[in-house]
Design an enzyme around this catalytic site. Structure first.
Site, short mmCIF file in Angstrom:
data_model
loop_
_atom_site.label_atom_id
_atom_site.label_comp_id
_atom_site.label_asym_id
_atom_site.label_seq_id
_atom_site.Cartn_x
_atom_site.Cartn_y
_atom_site.Cartn_z
N HIS A 24 43.79 -94.02 -17.43
CA HIS A 24 42.55 -94.70 -18.16
C HIS A 24 43.06 -95.71 -19.71
O HIS A 24 43.85 -94.66 -19.95
CB HIS A 24 41.85 -93.68 -18.21
CG HIS A 24 40.33 -94.14 -18.38
ND1 HIS A 24 40.14 -93.48 -19.76
CD2 HIS A 24 39.07 -94.67 -17.86
CE1 HIS A 24 38.71 -94.14 -20.16
NE2 HIS A 24 38.27 -94.27 -18.70
N GLU A 41 46.85 -89.44 -13.46
CA GLU A 41 45.02 -89.18 -13.21
C GLU A 41 44.95 -88.35 -12.27
O GLU A 41 46.09 -88.23 -10.80
CB GLU A 41 44.25 -90.10 -13.55
CG GLU A 41 43.99 -91.04 -14.45
CD GLU A 41 43.47 -92.20 -14.70
OE1 GLU A 41 42.71 -92.54 -13.41
OE2 GLU A 41 43.33 -92.62 -15.81
N ASP A 87 44.14 -86.31 -15.96
CA ASP A 87 42.99 -86.96 -16.42
C ASP A 87 42.85 -86.45 -15.35
O ASP A 87 42.44 -87.00 -14.31
CB ASP A 87 43.26 -87.58 -16.83
CG ASP A 87 41.78 -88.99 -17.55
OD1 ASP A 87 40.52 -88.18 -16.64
OD2 ASP A 87 41.80 -89.91 -18.01
N LYS A 92 31.01 -87.05 -16.88
CA LYS A 92 30.80 -87.58 -15.51
C LYS A 92 30.19 -86.77 -14.45
O LYS A 92 28.46 -86.24 -14.30
CB LYS A 92 32.34 -88.25 -15.07
CG LYS A 92 32.55 -88.66 -15.81
CD LYS A 92 33.57 -89.41 -16.17
CE LYS A 92 33.30 -91.43 -16.36
NZ LYS A 92 35.19 -91.21 -16.64
#
Ligand SMILES: *Cc1c(COP(=O)(O)O)cnc(C)c1O
Length: 373
Positions: free
Chosen positions: A134, A178, A207, A230
């Site tokens: 990201h 991630e 992440d 989220k």
């Protein structure tokens, strides 16, 4: 010299010509993955509120109660005036959910990444980041002043090659990846990456923005960040790991020190949401189930997370497909470069606990009928 606005207008025209302008749309979200935009109702398949917790009555009520008790804002940074007692409760809940010794909450996931990475490495150190991490991990890497290289996505031999070539010339080494990749929905081979990290005396940071509350997997990383914005449905970021890591970051993370603490209502909402996540594994299982129903209906590779990409190529194709779905009552984001690589503009479907199997089937039928698969 042209005036600022003349220059900006020129830039805006260039963006528009490349179908790269972005616009904001007022959208009223409500329970059941519903969204109303300009008076028109949609079912949203582009929201990261995977468990519907942003709209959950217990979560909303917890926020209301905290506002009455503590007020609307935090007043200062966590360090300056003393922090809201809800922080300790929230951090204990995160550490417990992640099976880690300690957790530290930041203002957002973005702030966590740009605060944690520069606190751990700097000039003379090495960062090896998966090509698809990201933007905020990369921003943190750049801010750190360390040498940054990117290895091919999920490619262990490329990572090992880079470690072999470069590790010895640097003092510390941090590997960034991630758990679930945000634009492709695929997952990183964490045990294998951790084994490489160990062999080359490197640290591993993950992440988990799109994993937490949706797909849990064994995570051997010693630095685990994520977001509360989220699946948790609220706002905020966190990092967890050892107590020593937490203690150090409190003194060394500029994005923790030099920003105001989260509002008490947000802390309370996050705590209530984490309680629901711990108590309702059947809810947590739903986003992946829906995503897999969708990929099976379309003969796509089986979804590994709640995110399913449908790569269409050119920007105009993705934008037209998104517009067509909107006509039919579905909000599905078109994702374009620079968020994804050139020529891989795509529809990005995010599946939620609130989607019904019938809704998922209807969406898959449309995609077939439109000839997009
Ligand atoms: C959304 C996201 C973030 C940022 O989290 P925020 O809390 O929204 O700032 C970080 N990493 C990834 C992979 C994300 O998808």
């Amino acid at each position: 010299m042209p005036a600022l606005d003349d220059i900006l207008q020129q830039k805006n025209q260039l963006l528009a010509a490349g179908l790269k302008s972005r616009t904001l749309h007022a959208t009223h979200r409500s329970a059941g993955a519903q969204a109303v935009r300009a008076g028109v109702s949609f079912i949203s398949f582009s929201c990261n509120d995977y468990l519907g917790l942003s709209q959950h009555p217990q979560v909303v009520e917890a926020a209301r109660t905290a506002i009455s008790e503590y007020g609307a804002g935090a007043g200062a940074s966590r360090l300056v005036t003393g922090e809201c007692p809800l922080y300790a409760e929230l951090e204990a809940a995160i550490a417990s959910a992640k099976g880690q010794e300690a957790a530290l909450v930041f203002g957002s996931g973005y702030l966590a990444n740009i605060g944690v990475i520069p606190a751990l490495v700097g000039r003379g150190d090495l960062i090896l980041a998966d090509k698809w991490v990201h933007a905020c991990m990369l921003d943190g890497a750049r801010l750190s002043g360390a040498t940054v290289h990117r290895f091919a996505h999920n490619n262990l031999s490329h990572l090992e090659f880079m470690l072999e070539q470069q590790r010895a010339e640097h003092s510390h080494c941090l590997i960034l990846t991630e758990t679930v990749f945000s634009m492709d929905g695929d997952r990183a081979p964490l045990p294998a990456i951790a084994a490489l990290a160990k062999r080359y005396n490197a640290w591993l940071m993950t992440d988990d923005a799109h994993g937490f509350g949706v797909v849990g997997a064994e995570n051997p990383a010693e630095i685990q960040m994520g977001t509360l914005s989220k699946a948790v449905g609220g706002y905020g970021g966190y990092v967890c790991g050892s107590q020593a890591l937490r203690d150090y970051l409190i003194s060394a993370s500029r994005s923790l020190i030099f920003t105001t603490a989260l509002p008490p209502s947000v802390l309370a909402a996050n705590i209530a949401a984490l309680r629901i996540i711990a108590a309702e594994p059947q809810r947590v299982a739903l986003p992946l189930e829906r995503a897999q129903q969708f990929t099976q209906a379309l003969g796509l590779p089986l979804a590994q997370s709640a995110i399913v990409p449908l790569v269409l190529g050119e920007n105009d194709k993705a934008l037209a497909a998104s517009a067509r779905l909107a006509e039919l009552g579905y909000l599905v984001a078109a994702i374009r470069p620079p968020t994804v690589p050139e020529n891989t503009a795509r529809l990005r479907f995010a599946f939620c606990a609130d989607h019904t199997p019938n809704q998922v089937q209807a969406l898959a039928d449309i995609i077939r009928a439109e000839g997009w698969v």
